[in-house]
Write a protein that holds these residues in place. Structure first.
Motif, PDB file in Angstrom:
ATOM      1  N   HIS A  51      87.507  76.761  49.735  1.00 54.87           N
ATOM      2  CA  HIS A  51      86.695  75.841  50.625  1.00 54.87           C
ATOM      3  C   HIS A  51      85.488  75.609  50.140  1.00 54.87           C
ATOM      4  N   SER A  52      84.690  76.590  49.699  1.00 58.06           N
ATOM      5  CA  SER A  52      83.319  76.413  49.377  1.00 58.06           C
ATOM      6  C   SER A  52      83.064  75.473  48.238  1.00 58.06           C
ATOM      7  N   VAL A  53      84.038  75.873  47.022  1.00 61.52           N
ATOM      8  CA  VAL A  53      84.081  75.157  45.957  1.00 61.52           C
ATOM      9  C   VAL A  53      84.371  73.833  46.118  1.00 61.52           C
ATOM     10  N   ALA A  54      85.465  73.411  46.963  1.00 57.38           N
ATOM     11  CA  ALA A  54      85.437  71.870  47.206  1.00 57.38           C
ATOM     12  C   ALA A  54      84.525  71.305  48.020  1.00 57.38           C
ATOM     13  N   GLU A  55      84.014  71.996  48.920  1.00 52.76           N
ATOM     14  CA  GLU A  55      82.792  71.231  49.462  1.00 52.76           C
ATOM     15  C   GLU A  55      81.712  71.127  48.719  1.00 52.76           C
ATOM     16  N   GLU A  56      81.149  71.729  47.783  1.00 52.08           N
ATOM     17  CA  GLU A  56      80.381  71.592  46.940  1.00 52.08           C
ATOM     18  C   GLU A  56      80.517  70.436  45.809  1.00 52.08           C
ATOM     19  N   MET A  57      81.957  70.411  45.364  1.00 51.73           N
ATOM     20  CA  MET A  57      82.321  69.277  44.489  1.00 51.73           C
ATOM     21  C   MET A  57      82.310  67.978  45.070  1.00 51.73           C
ATOM     22  N   TYR A  58      82.678  67.772  46.396  1.00 57.25           N
ATOM     23  CA  TYR A  58      82.875  66.369  46.983  1.00 57.25           C
ATOM     24  C   TYR A  58      82.168  66.331  48.453  1.00 57.25           C
ATOM     25  N   VAL A  59      81.978  67.284  49.329  1.00 55.22           N
ATOM     26  CA  VAL A  59      81.266  66.738  50.231  1.00 55.22           C
ATOM     27  C   VAL A  59      79.668  66.865  50.148  1.00 55.22           C
ATOM     28  N   TYR A  60      79.228  67.782  49.343  1.00 58.55           N
ATOM     29  CA  TYR A  60      77.843  67.882  49.112  1.00 58.55           C
ATOM     30  C   TYR A  60      77.246  66.465  48.577  1.00 58.55           C
ATOM     31  N   LEU A 139      87.720  61.630  50.654  1.00 58.74           N
ATOM     32  CA  LEU A 139      87.243  62.973  50.559  1.00 58.74           C
ATOM     33  C   LEU A 139      88.438  64.017  50.880  1.00 58.74           C
ATOM     34  N   ARG A 140      89.203  63.896  52.050  1.00 55.50           N
ATOM     35  CA  ARG A 140      90.023  64.948  52.241  1.00 55.50           C
ATOM     36  C   ARG A 140      90.974  64.945  51.286  1.00 55.50           C
ATOM     37  N   ASP A 141      91.561  64.034  50.491  1.00 57.12           N
ATOM     38  CA  ASP A 141      92.296  64.135  49.411  1.00 57.12           C
ATOM     39  C   ASP A 141      91.722  64.918  48.372  1.00 57.12           C
ATOM     40  N   LYS A 142      90.478  64.546  47.940  1.00 56.47           N
ATOM     41  CA  LYS A 142      89.805  65.118  46.891  1.00 56.47           C
ATOM     42  C   LYS A 142      89.578  66.840  47.269  1.00 56.47           C
ATOM     43  N   VAL A 143      89.273  67.118  48.353  1.00 56.71           N
ATOM     44  CA  VAL A 143      88.810  68.419  48.860  1.00 56.71           C
ATOM     45  C   VAL A 143      90.250  69.185  48.793  1.00 56.71           C
ATOM     46  N   GLU A 144      91.373  68.808  49.052  1.00 54.21           N
ATOM     47  CA  GLU A 144      92.772  69.322  49.256  1.00 54.21           C
ATOM     48  C   GLU A 144      93.191  69.529  47.676  1.00 54.21           C
ATOM     49  N   ALA A 145      92.742  68.569  46.725  1.00 51.31           N
ATOM     50  CA  ALA A 145      93.286  68.807  45.501  1.00 51.31           C
ATOM     51  C   ALA A 145      92.232  69.835  44.711  1.00 51.31           C
ATOM     52  N   ALA A 146      91.106  69.871  44.929  1.00 49.72           N
ATOM     53  CA  ALA A 146      90.198  70.792  44.493  1.00 49.72           C
ATOM     54  C   ALA A 146      90.409  72.128  44.688  1.00 49.72           C
ATOM     55  N   LYS A 147      90.840  72.347  46.021  1.00 46.67           N
ATOM     56  CA  LYS A 147      91.266  73.897  46.531  1.00 46.67           C
ATOM     57  C   LYS A 147      92.165  74.373  45.878  1.00 46.67           C
ATOM     58  N   LYS A 148      93.286  73.446  45.340  1.00 48.15           N
ATOM     59  CA  LYS A 148      94.455  74.049  44.488  1.00 48.15           C
ATOM     60  C   LYS A 148      93.993  74.531  43.226  1.00 48.15           C
ATOM     61  N   LYS A 166      83.474  71.014  38.684  1.00 43.88           N
ATOM     62  CA  LYS A 166      84.571  70.048  37.956  1.00 43.88           C
ATOM     63  C   LYS A 166      85.020  70.279  36.620  1.00 43.88           C
ATOM     64  N   LEU A 167      84.006  70.975  35.775  1.00 47.92           N
ATOM     65  CA  LEU A 167      84.250  71.094  34.298  1.00 47.92           C
ATOM     66  C   LEU A 167      84.784  72.630  33.891  1.00 47.92           C
ATOM     67  N   VAL A 168      84.149  73.250  34.533  1.00 50.79           N
ATOM     68  CA  VAL A 168      84.462  74.912  34.517  1.00 50.79           C
ATOM     69  C   VAL A 168      85.251  75.516  35.478  1.00 50.79           C
ATOM     70  N   GLY A 169      85.112  75.131  36.727  1.00 45.94           N
ATOM     71  CA  GLY A 169      85.838  75.758  37.966  1.00 45.94           C
ATOM     72  C   GLY A 169      87.663  75.920  37.624  1.00 45.94           C
ATOM     73  N   PRO A 170      88.165  74.678  37.274  1.00 42.67           N
ATOM     74  CA  PRO A 170      89.593  74.925  37.026  1.00 42.67           C
ATOM     75  C   PRO A 170      89.630  76.077  36.189  1.00 42.67           C
ATOM     76  N   GLY A 171      89.155  76.199  34.878  1.00 43.34           N
ATOM     77  CA  GLY A 171      89.285  77.413  34.225  1.00 43.34           C
ATOM     78  C   GLY A 171      89.159  78.726  34.991  1.00 43.34           C
ATOM     79  N   VAL A 172      88.034  78.735  35.626  1.00 42.52           N
ATOM     80  CA  VAL A 172      87.545  80.097  36.338  1.00 42.52           C
ATOM     81  C   VAL A 172      88.915  80.313  37.301  1.00 42.52           C
ATOM     82  N   GLY A 173      89.368  79.089  37.957  1.00 42.25           N
ATOM     83  CA  GLY A 173      90.391  79.165  38.993  1.00 42.25           C
ATOM     84  C   GLY A 173      91.631  79.744  38.360  1.00 42.25           C
TER      85      GLY A 173
END
Length: 188
Positions: A51-60, A139-148, A166-173
């Motif tokens: 949730h936090s990562v998705a918020e930082e990516m798109y909501v902030y 933004l809902r769609d982007k946040v849902e995709a980011a959480k995955k 966006k660049l490193v998060g998917p690898g860390v995830g």
């Protein structure tokens, strides 16, 4: 074609996330089985990190752009996220049979309640008032995709930027999910 005015938006998704994690944290004290407490805590941590990562990516970025005090609000939230992540990291390192485990669950719940109250009473209404409805739905769609693809474990010392996520998060995830699978950690 669905009318954007009747669809859920990013505020609905984030609010549902808040309720889900709060409910998990509130269940833990009533459970006697240490393994079950650990599983619930791990699930809450995983959901909160995503949730936090998705918020930082798109909501902030939307907050920065649309809220009159956007940068200040984002900095406040980032500080709260860092505090939550430190507590989650500490909680991950404590056995569920130790008294400190329940202390950290309580600390996480308290910090989360404060953060949720701030977002839901101030920031979310401002987003709905200032951001076009279609954008909130997008933004809902982007946040849902980011959480995955987001990390499932706290990384309190990681940079706090949408570019980093966006660049490193998917690898860390991916690494986090692999660790979760190998260790049998519950993540939701």
């Amino acid at each position: 074609m669905t009318d954007a005015r009747t669809e859920t938006d990013v505020v609905d998704v984030l609010t549902a996330d808040h309720r889900e994690v709060q409910e998990l944290l509130q269940q833990i004290p009533a459970i006697d089985d240490a393994e079950r407490r650990r599983d619930l805590a791990d699930t809450a941590i995983s959901e909160l990190v995503r949730h936090s990562v998705a918020e930082e990516m798109y909501v902030y970025p939307a907050m920065r752009e649309h809220l009159p005090n956007g940068e200040e609000a984002v900095q406040h939230d980032i500080e709260e996220h860092q505090g939550l992540e430190r507590t989650m990291r500490d909680l991950e390192g404590v056995d569920a049979t130790e008294p400190r485990f329940m202390e950290l669950v309580g600390e996480l719940d308290t910090k989360l309640r404060h953060h949720v109250q701030s977002e839901e009473t101030d920031q979310f209404p401002q987003l709905r008032a200032r951001v076009p409805r279609d954008t909130l739905v997008d933004l809902r769609d982007k946040v849902e995709a980011a959480k995955k693809i987001a990390p499932t474990r706290p990384h309190p010392n990681a940079p706090r930027s949408e570019v980093f996520h966006k660049l490193v998060g998917p690898g860390v995830g991916l690494v986090d999910r692999l660790r979760d699978k190998l260790t049998g950690r519950a993540t939701g």
